[in-house]
Design a protein around this motif. Structure first.
Motif, PDB file in Angstrom:
ATOM      1  N   GLU A  51     -23.025  27.041   8.362  1.00  0.00           N
ATOM      2  CA  GLU A  51     -21.757  27.119   7.653  1.00  0.00           C
ATOM      3  C   GLU A  51     -20.970  28.361   8.063  1.00  0.00           C
ATOM      4  N   GLY A  52     -21.673  29.487   8.233  1.00  0.00           N
ATOM      5  CA  GLY A  52     -21.000  30.704   8.679  1.00  0.00           C
ATOM      6  C   GLY A  52     -20.435  30.562  10.079  1.00  0.00           C
ATOM      7  N   VAL A  53     -21.187  29.923  10.970  1.00  0.00           N
ATOM      8  CA  VAL A  53     -20.720  29.704  12.336  1.00  0.00           C
ATOM      9  C   VAL A  53     -19.492  28.792  12.326  1.00  0.00           C
ATOM     10  N   ALA A  54     -19.500  27.779  11.455  1.00  0.00           N
ATOM     11  CA  ALA A  54     -18.358  26.867  11.362  1.00  0.00           C
ATOM     12  C   ALA A  54     -17.097  27.586  10.908  1.00  0.00           C
ATOM     13  N   GLN A  55     -17.264  28.742  10.230  1.00  0.00           N
ATOM     14  CA  GLN A  55     -16.115  29.531   9.788  1.00  0.00           C
ATOM     15  C   GLN A  55     -15.674  30.546  10.842  1.00  0.00           C
ATOM     16  N   GLY A  56     -16.274  30.476  12.030  1.00  0.00           N
ATOM     17  CA  GLY A  56     -15.821  31.294  13.148  1.00  0.00           C
ATOM     18  C   GLY A  56     -16.580  32.578  13.387  1.00  0.00           C
ATOM     19  N   VAL A  57     -17.706  32.775  12.697  1.00  0.00           N
ATOM     20  CA  VAL A  57     -18.486  34.001  12.876  1.00  0.00           C
ATOM     21  C   VAL A  57     -19.442  33.833  14.050  1.00  0.00           C
ATOM     22  N   GLU A  58     -19.466  34.818  14.937  1.00  0.00           N
ATOM     23  CA  GLU A  58     -20.445  34.838  16.017  1.00  0.00           C
ATOM     24  C   GLU A  58     -21.711  35.493  15.478  1.00  0.00           C
ATOM     25  N   CYS A  59     -22.844  34.817  15.595  1.00  0.00           N
ATOM     26  CA  CYS A  59     -24.061  35.272  14.918  1.00  0.00           C
ATOM     27  C   CYS A  59     -25.252  35.327  15.865  1.00  0.00           C
ATOM     28  N   ALA A  60     -25.856  36.498  15.956  1.00  0.00           N
ATOM     29  CA  ALA A  60     -27.155  36.665  16.597  1.00  0.00           C
ATOM     30  C   ALA A  60     -28.168  36.952  15.489  1.00  0.00           C
ATOM     31  N   ILE A  61     -29.409  36.575  15.723  1.00  0.00           N
ATOM     32  CA  ILE A  61     -30.428  36.649  14.667  1.00  0.00           C
ATOM     33  C   ILE A  61     -31.701  37.276  15.209  1.00  0.00           C
ATOM     34  N   VAL A  62     -32.297  38.141  14.403  1.00  0.00           N
ATOM     35  CA  VAL A  62     -33.658  38.624  14.633  1.00  0.00           C
ATOM     36  C   VAL A  62     -34.491  38.187  13.436  1.00  0.00           C
ATOM     37  N   VAL A  63     -35.636  37.548  13.695  1.00  0.00           N
ATOM     38  CA  VAL A  63     -36.507  37.089  12.614  1.00  0.00           C
ATOM     39  C   VAL A  63     -37.808  37.880  12.655  1.00  0.00           C
ATOM     40  N   GLY A  64     -38.263  38.331  11.490  1.00  0.00           N
ATOM     41  CA  GLY A  64     -39.550  39.001  11.397  1.00  0.00           C
ATOM     42  C   GLY A  64     -40.696  38.010  11.529  1.00  0.00           C
ATOM     43  N   GLY A  65     -41.914  38.522  11.488  1.00  0.00           N
ATOM     44  CA  GLY A  65     -43.093  37.653  11.621  1.00  0.00           C
ATOM     45  C   GLY A  65     -44.090  37.835  10.499  1.00  0.00           C
ATOM     46  N   GLY A  66     -43.629  38.388   9.366  1.00  0.00           N
ATOM     47  CA  GLY A  66     -44.541  38.707   8.271  1.00  0.00           C
ATOM     48  C   GLY A  66     -45.214  37.522   7.624  1.00  0.00           C
ATOM     49  N   ASN A  67     -44.710  36.310   7.847  1.00  0.00           N
ATOM     50  CA  ASN A  67     -45.371  35.117   7.315  1.00  0.00           C
ATOM     51  C   ASN A  67     -46.568  34.703   8.161  1.00  0.00           C
ATOM     52  N   PHE A  68     -46.733  35.339   9.327  1.00  0.00           N
ATOM     53  CA  PHE A  68     -47.899  35.091  10.166  1.00  0.00           C
ATOM     54  C   PHE A  68     -48.773  36.342  10.285  1.00  0.00           C
ATOM     55  N   PHE A  69     -48.217  37.401  10.869  1.00  0.00           N
ATOM     56  CA  PHE A  69     -48.988  38.610  11.107  1.00  0.00           C
ATOM     57  C   PHE A  69     -48.116  39.838  10.900  1.00  0.00           C
ATOM     58  N   ARG A  70     -48.699  40.909  10.388  1.00  0.00           N
ATOM     59  CA  ARG A  70     -48.071  42.226  10.368  1.00  0.00           C
ATOM     60  C   ARG A  70     -49.015  43.182  11.084  1.00  0.00           C
ATOM     61  N   GLY A  71     -48.528  43.703  12.228  1.00  0.00           N
ATOM     62  CA  GLY A  71     -49.395  44.536  13.049  1.00  0.00           C
ATOM     63  C   GLY A  71     -49.969  45.723  12.314  1.00  0.00           C
ATOM     64  N   ALA A  72     -49.126  46.420  11.522  1.00  0.00           N
ATOM     65  CA  ALA A  72     -49.587  47.615  10.815  1.00  0.00           C
ATOM     66  C   ALA A  72     -50.694  47.269   9.827  1.00  0.00           C
ATOM     67  N   VAL A  93     -41.811  34.657  17.419  1.00  0.00           N
ATOM     68  CA  VAL A  93     -41.332  33.587  18.308  1.00  0.00           C
ATOM     69  C   VAL A  93     -41.515  32.230  17.644  1.00  0.00           C
ATOM     70  N   MET A  94     -42.611  32.033  16.934  1.00  0.00           N
ATOM     71  CA  MET A  94     -42.802  30.762  16.218  1.00  0.00           C
ATOM     72  C   MET A  94     -41.690  30.575  15.193  1.00  0.00           C
ATOM     73  N   ASN A  95     -41.320  31.626  14.492  1.00  0.00           N
ATOM     74  CA  ASN A  95     -40.211  31.529  13.533  1.00  0.00           C
ATOM     75  C   ASN A  95     -38.894  31.218  14.240  1.00  0.00           C
ATOM     76  N   CYS A  96     -38.676  31.843  15.387  1.00  0.00           N
ATOM     77  CA  CYS A  96     -37.444  31.591  16.156  1.00  0.00           C
ATOM     78  C   CYS A  96     -37.325  30.124  16.545  1.00  0.00           C
ATOM     79  N   LEU A  97     -38.422  29.543  17.026  1.00  0.00           N
ATOM     80  CA  LEU A  97     -38.384  28.153  17.464  1.00  0.00           C
ATOM     81  C   LEU A  97     -38.156  27.214  16.281  1.00  0.00           C
ATOM     82  N   ALA A  98     -38.745  27.548  15.131  1.00  0.00           N
ATOM     83  CA  ALA A  98     -38.512  26.731  13.942  1.00  0.00           C
ATOM     84  C   ALA A  98     -37.045  26.775  13.532  1.00  0.00           C
TER      85      ALA A  98
END
Length: 251
Positions: A51-72, A93-98
């Protein structure tokens, strides 16, 4: 004696004729409170981004991985920190592909770029190529963190935003709707802040965002907004510039 000079990484000027944002999404939110990916949650996130993209916003995304692993956290249980962090990168990367799949189901052209090369599923991270995708109306999702251990995805989000010329970093958090003067989960009387400077946040030890990410924003005058992912529609509102959380600025 020969002198050597180190050139800084070039940073693109911020987009002036529209709005370009870097959206950082909590990996924990993708799991819906459990390990793995919750399709209903990712579908809702994709719909709000679309919906945001349809309103003309250019969007890049970074997704965390805390639902799988947290290195610390894995390193605290005895695993080598470097190996644990690489496992966390693969989780992102698994989150990105989803997210890519659910976005494309909604008709949004999407590219995944990763800091660790994996050509069968994603492009390598190339800043100028990412900018070109954004200019064509595509969403670009950055995976695998920085490709190196010891760097949080909060810090990577800021670095990517600076390098591709984003107007604002939007930090979407799970379970909290902004920056508070204390941890609201342990201090029921904590007060939400509508605005805070990076210097103040660092001096007061406000932990909602990684301190390295705060410092990087402060050094480069990069504006940030911290907001909650729990309320439906918040992602779209944040993308178009509504003030729904805490704005963090240089001064």
């Amino acid at each position: 004696m020969t002198q050597t000079f180190t050139s800084p990484i070039p940073v693109l000027p911020r987009k002036q004729d529209g709005r370009r944002v870097l959206l950082k999404l909590s990996g924990e939110a993708f799991g819906g409170g459990a390990v793995g990916v919750d399709p209903d949650v990712v579908s809702r996130v994709a719909g709000e981004v679309a919906e945001g993209v349809a309103q003309g916003v250019e969007c890049a995304i970074v997704v965390g991985g805390g639902n799988f692993f947290r290195g610390a956290e894995l390193s605290q249980r005895g695993m080598d920190r470097r190996r644990a962090d690489y496992m966390g990168m693969l989780g992102t990367v698994m989150n990105c592909l989803a997210l890519q799949d659910f976005l494309e189901q909604r008709g949004v052209s999407t590219r995944v770029q990763t800091a660790i090369e994996m050509g069968q599923v994603a492009e390598p991270y190339i800043p100028l190529r990412a900018v070109r995708h954004l200019e064509k109306g595509r969403v670009v999702i950055f995976g695998a963190g920085a490709g190196m251990p010891y760097f949080s995805t909060d810090t990577v989000a800021v670095q990517r935003a600076l390098e591709i010329g984003c107007e604002e970093v939007l930090m979407g958090k799970n379970g909290v709707d902004g920056v508070y003067d204390a941890d609201p989960r342990t201090h029921p009387d904590a007060v939400k802040l509508d605005h805070v400077t990076y210097n103040d946040a660092l001096q007061r030890g406000l932990k909602v965002v990684d301190s390295t990410a705060f410092s990087l924003c402060m050094d480069n005058a990069q504006q940030m907004m911290v907001f909650g992912l729990d309320a439906p529609g918040n992602i779209t509102r944040a993308m178009r510039g509504d003030r729904i959380g805490t704005v963090v600025t240089h001064d």
